[in-house]
Scaffold this active site. Structure first.
Site, mmCIF file in Angstrom:
data_model
loop_
_atom_site.group_PDB
_atom_site.id
_atom_site.type_symbol
_atom_site.label_atom_id
_atom_site.label_comp_id
_atom_site.label_asym_id
_atom_site.label_seq_id
_atom_site.Cartn_x
_atom_site.Cartn_y
_atom_site.Cartn_z
ATOM 1 N N SER A 107 0.829 -1.198 0.000
ATOM 2 C CA SER A 107 0.000 0.000 0.000
ATOM 3 C C SER A 107 0.868 1.256 0.000
ATOM 4 O O SER A 107 2.084 1.198 0.219
ATOM 5 C CB SER A 107 -0.905 0.019 1.235
ATOM 6 N N LYS A 108 0.223 2.375 -0.245
ATOM 7 C CA LYS A 108 0.904 3.671 -0.193
ATOM 8 C C LYS A 108 1.526 3.891 1.181
ATOM 9 O O LYS A 108 2.628 4.422 1.293
ATOM 10 C CB LYS A 108 -0.103 4.782 -0.507
#
Length: 507
Positions: A262-263
């Protein structure tokens, strides 16, 4: 393959393209090109509530930067356009109506409030609310109403959706090119919404219709779409269309722990998760990665070539790619390995290419033209490229080639600069001033000869000399550095260090 291979990458413009999306595009591209097929970009923007301005341009720019051109899509029109679903919305109503006429779909008038009531009521009983065969006749839809009543409500402008009529008591036999045979009990499936009350299709209907009309032969997409495979196969069967072959790619997993990349993982561990910068999130391009390196490391995230080879250019990837060698399980992302790939590609570039890439950084440091001479810069990158991962590393590695040190490593000073070092450096300056040849080999021979004549040890002269020239104990061969920066510059640096460090050593 007898059928023309046509694949599509179909992202939604709801934000930046995640690196996992780039890998999906890459695998589609490799598969298409391996079989002389077409790679299509389709923008799936039916969910206007989540549409983000600029996201479509970002997707296209990211694919271009990665060197993955699409054969058909926005800006590259082909025979099956338009390639934005929002521009195709007039198509989908017809197909929703066709399913209703065939008895494969129905109108549902249930309000959001009523559905929410049913969900909460089920949760209170420890159950999960599923809109399907076991309760559809108890809900507000055209199956539980008289046909005339349903039509009257539609004519009166009442909001409704179109739901797929999932048949009960069937065992679906599905085939995935990566995962093999999958069996699904239709009793576990819900009646998905195909057409929304706002007049737009859901992903499921638009996706199937577009893939059929665009003659897509293979659907290669992320694992997150695997639960939709049963519905999509049923839709193909309902329309009596030939379904494409399906392949669901494994997730890209976090570097540590469980879950997909994920970011937040990138922000926490300091690596990009987007190909290009998006607002405050820096991309691989801005970090200094070469697009070829990004493509190379993405290709080996979840795919195994079956050999020990790790470095592939795009043409080699096309030739080697075999979708049957894509893994079923998730591929763990390794930030250090991505840097290694970039380093390998940096080493493959010529000194002239690297010098050219380094020039903008040198210009930003306001150096004189003489210090940015291409020949001079090429010699420097040739010496240092084995130590660099990114072109941006060259400045920190080579600053002393372009200007004298402004400070000196404290630990090295304490160890190398003795009470008489400044005096020795002064004597060395006098010797260096008398040299007529400052080439590397001659300089080394002369200085080492002088050290012997002065009955000094190399340890008393060469380490402090490096400190004076570089400001630290780092760098390539000392006489290479001195020869490159020149006689005058070398002497000035030694003189300056002798004064400054001499004062410090006498305190």
């Amino acid at each position: 393959m007898s059928q023309k291979v046509r694949v599509r990458f179909a992202p939604s413009p709801t934000g930046p393209l995640h690196i996992g999306g780039v890998r999906t595009a890459l695998f589609n591209y490799l598969f298409a090109k391996k079989y002389d097929g077409d790679f299509i970009l389709r923008i799936e923007d039916t969910d206007r509530s989540r549409y983000i301005e600029g996201a479509e341009d970002y997707i296209i720019n990211a694919l271009q930067w990665c060197g993955l051109p699409f054969d058909e899509g926005p800006r590259v029109q082909g025979p099956y356009g338009p390639y934005r679903q929002s521009e195709r919305k007039m198509l989908y109503r017809k197909y929703a109506d066709e399913l209703i006429k065939k008895g494969k779909a129905y109108y549902a008038f249930d309000t959001a409030e009523k559905l929410d009531y049913h969900r909460k009521n089920h949760e209170a009983q420890g159950k999960t609310f599923i809109y399907n065969w076991h309760n559809r006749l108890k809900l507000d839809n055209s199956l539980s109403l008289m046909p005339e009543t349903a039509q009257e409500r539609i004519a009166n402008g009442e909001e409704y959706v179109v739901r797929f009529l999932t048949p009960p008591d069937e065992k679906l036999q599905l085939i995935d090119m990566i995962r093999g045979s999958i069996t699904i009990d239709t009793n576990t499936l819900d009646d998905k919404v195909l057409f929304k009350s706002d007049g737009m299709p859901t992903y499921h209907l638009a996706n199937i219709v577009d893939d059929h009309l665009m003659k897509i032969s293979h659907v290669i997409r992320g694992e997150e779409w695997l639960p939709s495979l049963a519905l999509h196969q049923q839709l193909y069967d309902a329309f009596e269309w030939q379904a494409p072959s399906f392949a669901h790619l494994p997730l890209i997993m976090k570097p540590t722990g469980k879950g997909k990349l994920s970011k937040r993982d990138g922000e926490k561990l300091g690596f990009p998760v987007f190909p290009l910068q998006w607002k405050d999130s820096i991309g691989y391009r801005e970090t200094g990665y070469f697009p070829e390196a990004v493509v190379n490391f993405l290709a080996l995230l979840g795919w195994n070539p079956g050999t020990e080879q790790e470095i592939f250019n795009l043409q080699e990837l096309i030739k080697a790619f075999d979708i049957s060698r894509v893994n079923k399980s998730g591929a763990r992302f390794d930030p250090d390995k991505t840097k290694w790939y970039n380093q390998q590609y940096l080493q493959k570039k010529t000194d002239a290419q690297l010098a050219s890439l380094f020039q903008p950084i040198l210009e930003a440091h306001d150096l004189p033209d003489t210090k940015r001479n291409p020949t001079y810069v090429e010699k420097i990158v040739a010496l240092l490229k084995d130590r660099a991962t990114f072109v941006s590393d060259f400045w920190e590695l080579s600053e002393y080639f372009f200007r004298p040190p402004e400070s000196y490593n404290e630990k090295a000073f304490q160890k190398q600069w003795k009470d008489n070092t400044s005096e020795i450096m002064g004597q060395l300056v006098s010797f260096l001033e008398g040299l007529s040849d400052f080439s590397e080999d001659i300089l080394e021979q002369k200085v080492k000869g002088w050290i012997g004549e002065m009955k000094l040890s190399f340890g008393k002269v060469l380490p402090p000399l490096r400190l004076a020239i570089v400001g630290d104990m780092k760098g390539p061969h000392l006489f290479t550095i001195m020869s490159l920066i020149g006689q005058s510059d070398s002497i000035e640096r030694i003189q300056r260090a002798a004064v400054l460090l001499g004062k410090l050593s006498n305190k």
